[in-house]
Design a protein around this motif. Structure first.
Motif, PDB file in Angstrom:
ATOM      1  N   ASN A 247       1.037  -1.232   0.198  1.00 54.92           N
ATOM      2  CA  ASN A 247       0.038  -0.042   0.073  1.00 54.92           C
ATOM      3  C   ASN A 247       0.773   1.274  -0.029  1.00 54.92           C
ATOM      4  O   ASN A 247       2.053   1.424   0.547  1.00 54.92           O
ATOM      5  CB  ASN A 247      -0.894   0.090   1.355  1.00 54.92           C
ATOM      6  CG  ASN A 247      -1.890   0.998   1.421  1.00 54.92           C
ATOM      7  OD1 ASN A 247      -1.610   2.149   1.519  1.00 54.92           O
ATOM      8  ND2 ASN A 247      -3.261   0.918   1.007  1.00 54.92           N
TER       9      ASN A 247
ATOM     10  N   LYS B  64       0.699   3.895   1.707  1.00 56.28           N
ATOM     11  CA  LYS B  64       0.942   4.536   3.245  1.00 56.28           C
ATOM     12  C   LYS B  64       1.934   3.579   3.891  1.00 56.28           C
ATOM     13  O   LYS B  64       2.293   3.950   5.018  1.00 56.28           O
ATOM     14  CB  LYS B  64      -0.424   4.675   3.963  1.00 56.28           C
ATOM     15  CG  LYS B  64      -1.303   5.458   3.117  1.00 56.28           C
ATOM     16  CD  LYS B  64      -2.638   5.769   3.889  1.00 56.28           C
ATOM     17  CE  LYS B  64      -3.501   6.419   3.195  1.00 56.28           C
ATOM     18  NZ  LYS B  64      -4.945   6.305   3.582  1.00 56.28           N
ATOM     19  N   VAL B  65       2.412   2.705   3.432  1.00 53.14           N
ATOM     20  CA  VAL B  65       3.394   1.869   4.206  1.00 53.14           C
ATOM     21  C   VAL B  65       4.820   2.434   4.117  1.00 53.14           C
ATOM     22  O   VAL B  65       5.405   2.952   3.089  1.00 53.14           O
ATOM     23  CB  VAL B  65       3.771   0.402   3.769  1.00 53.14           C
ATOM     24  CG1 VAL B  65       4.531  -0.341   4.250  1.00 53.14           C
ATOM     25  CG2 VAL B  65       2.142  -0.145   3.537  1.00 53.14           C
TER      26      VAL B  65
ATOM     27  N   GLY C 216      -0.983  -4.046   3.826  1.00 56.77           N
ATOM     28  CA  GLY C 216      -1.873  -3.239   3.357  1.00 56.77           C
ATOM     29  C   GLY C 216      -2.426  -2.424   4.670  1.00 56.77           C
ATOM     30  O   GLY C 216      -2.056  -2.616   5.640  1.00 56.77           O
ATOM     31  N   ASP C 217      -3.498  -1.277   4.181  1.00 55.92           N
ATOM     32  CA  ASP C 217      -3.863  -0.675   5.292  1.00 55.92           C
ATOM     33  C   ASP C 217      -5.406  -1.298   5.744  1.00 55.92           C
ATOM     34  O   ASP C 217      -5.971  -2.102   5.010  1.00 55.92           O
ATOM     35  CB  ASP C 217      -4.106   0.719   4.773  1.00 55.92           C
ATOM     36  CG  ASP C 217      -5.098   1.293   3.889  1.00 55.92           C
ATOM     37  OD1 ASP C 217      -5.956   0.202   3.681  1.00 55.92           O
ATOM     38  OD2 ASP C 217      -5.375   2.425   3.658  1.00 55.92           O
TER      39      ASP C 217
ATOM     40  N   SER D 170      -1.967   2.238   7.957  1.00 50.26           N
ATOM     41  CA  SER D 170      -1.090   1.213   7.435  1.00 50.26           C
ATOM     42  C   SER D 170       0.218   0.905   8.490  1.00 50.26           C
ATOM     43  O   SER D 170       0.603   1.726   9.187  1.00 50.26           O
ATOM     44  CB  SER D 170      -0.571   1.684   5.970  1.00 50.26           C
ATOM     45  OG  SER D 170      -1.323   1.809   4.930  1.00 50.26           O
TER      46      SER D 170
END
Length: 173
Positions: free
Chosen positions: A90, A92-93, A108-109, A114
């Protein structure tokens, strides 16, 4: 270019630790290296307001390597994708340095939050790291483990849901 070089050096070190003394040419030809390089190009474009080009690199990585890494995913030096097929990360990681990812890994979030990974982390084949959790430094996430809670420094996480592995004491003979 600095991050690509550090990724390649880390991959070579991994091969050496496994007993294979390989050349940098062999590292360049190894499975996953193109995914690493395309990810770094995509990330550079994303951080330099070249979103359309970043999206092109994201698409290229999916088409060539069978992996999807969001343009916002941010990893430090020494990020290694050993086998890219099925890897999904993802946008946002975030992660520190020397993170190794095997095939089929999903980061993943959950509800927009995340994972945040530390440094010197190994994520085994098919592992899932999901949601707002922290993976501390020197953690190993075993193959097919599903990590939904934070992992403390030095732990080996195994199972579904993932729990810290605690070796059983050996019986005296």
């Amino acid at each position: 270019m600095h991050l690509i070089k550090s990724d390649l050096k880390q991959k070579k070190l991994i091969f050496q630790q496994d007993g294979a003394n390989v050349s940098m040419l062999r590292i360049l030809m190894a499975d996953g290296t193109s995914a690493n390089i395309i990810y770094r190009w995509m990330r550079w474009c994303a951080t330099h307001n070249l979103a359309l080009i970043a999206y092109f690199f994201q698409w290229l990585n999916k088409f060539i390597n069978g992996c999807v890494i969001g343009s916002g995913a941010d990893f430090g030096p020494g990020f290694v994708i050993m086998h890219p097929v099925g890897v999904v990360i993802n946008s946002k990681v975030s992660g520190g340095s020397n993170i190794t990812v095997e095939s089929g890994v999903v980061m993943g979030d959950e509800k927009g939050l995340s994972p945040c990974l530390g440094s010197n982390i190994f994520v085994g084949t098919g592992a899932k790291i999901i949601g707002p959790l922290t993976v501390a430094d020197h953690v190993k996430v075993g193959a097919n483990a599903v990590l939904t809670k934070s992992a403390e420094e030095g732990q080996t996480m195994l199972g579904i849901p993932a729990k810290p592995y605690i070796p059983k004491p050996q019986a005296e003979q």
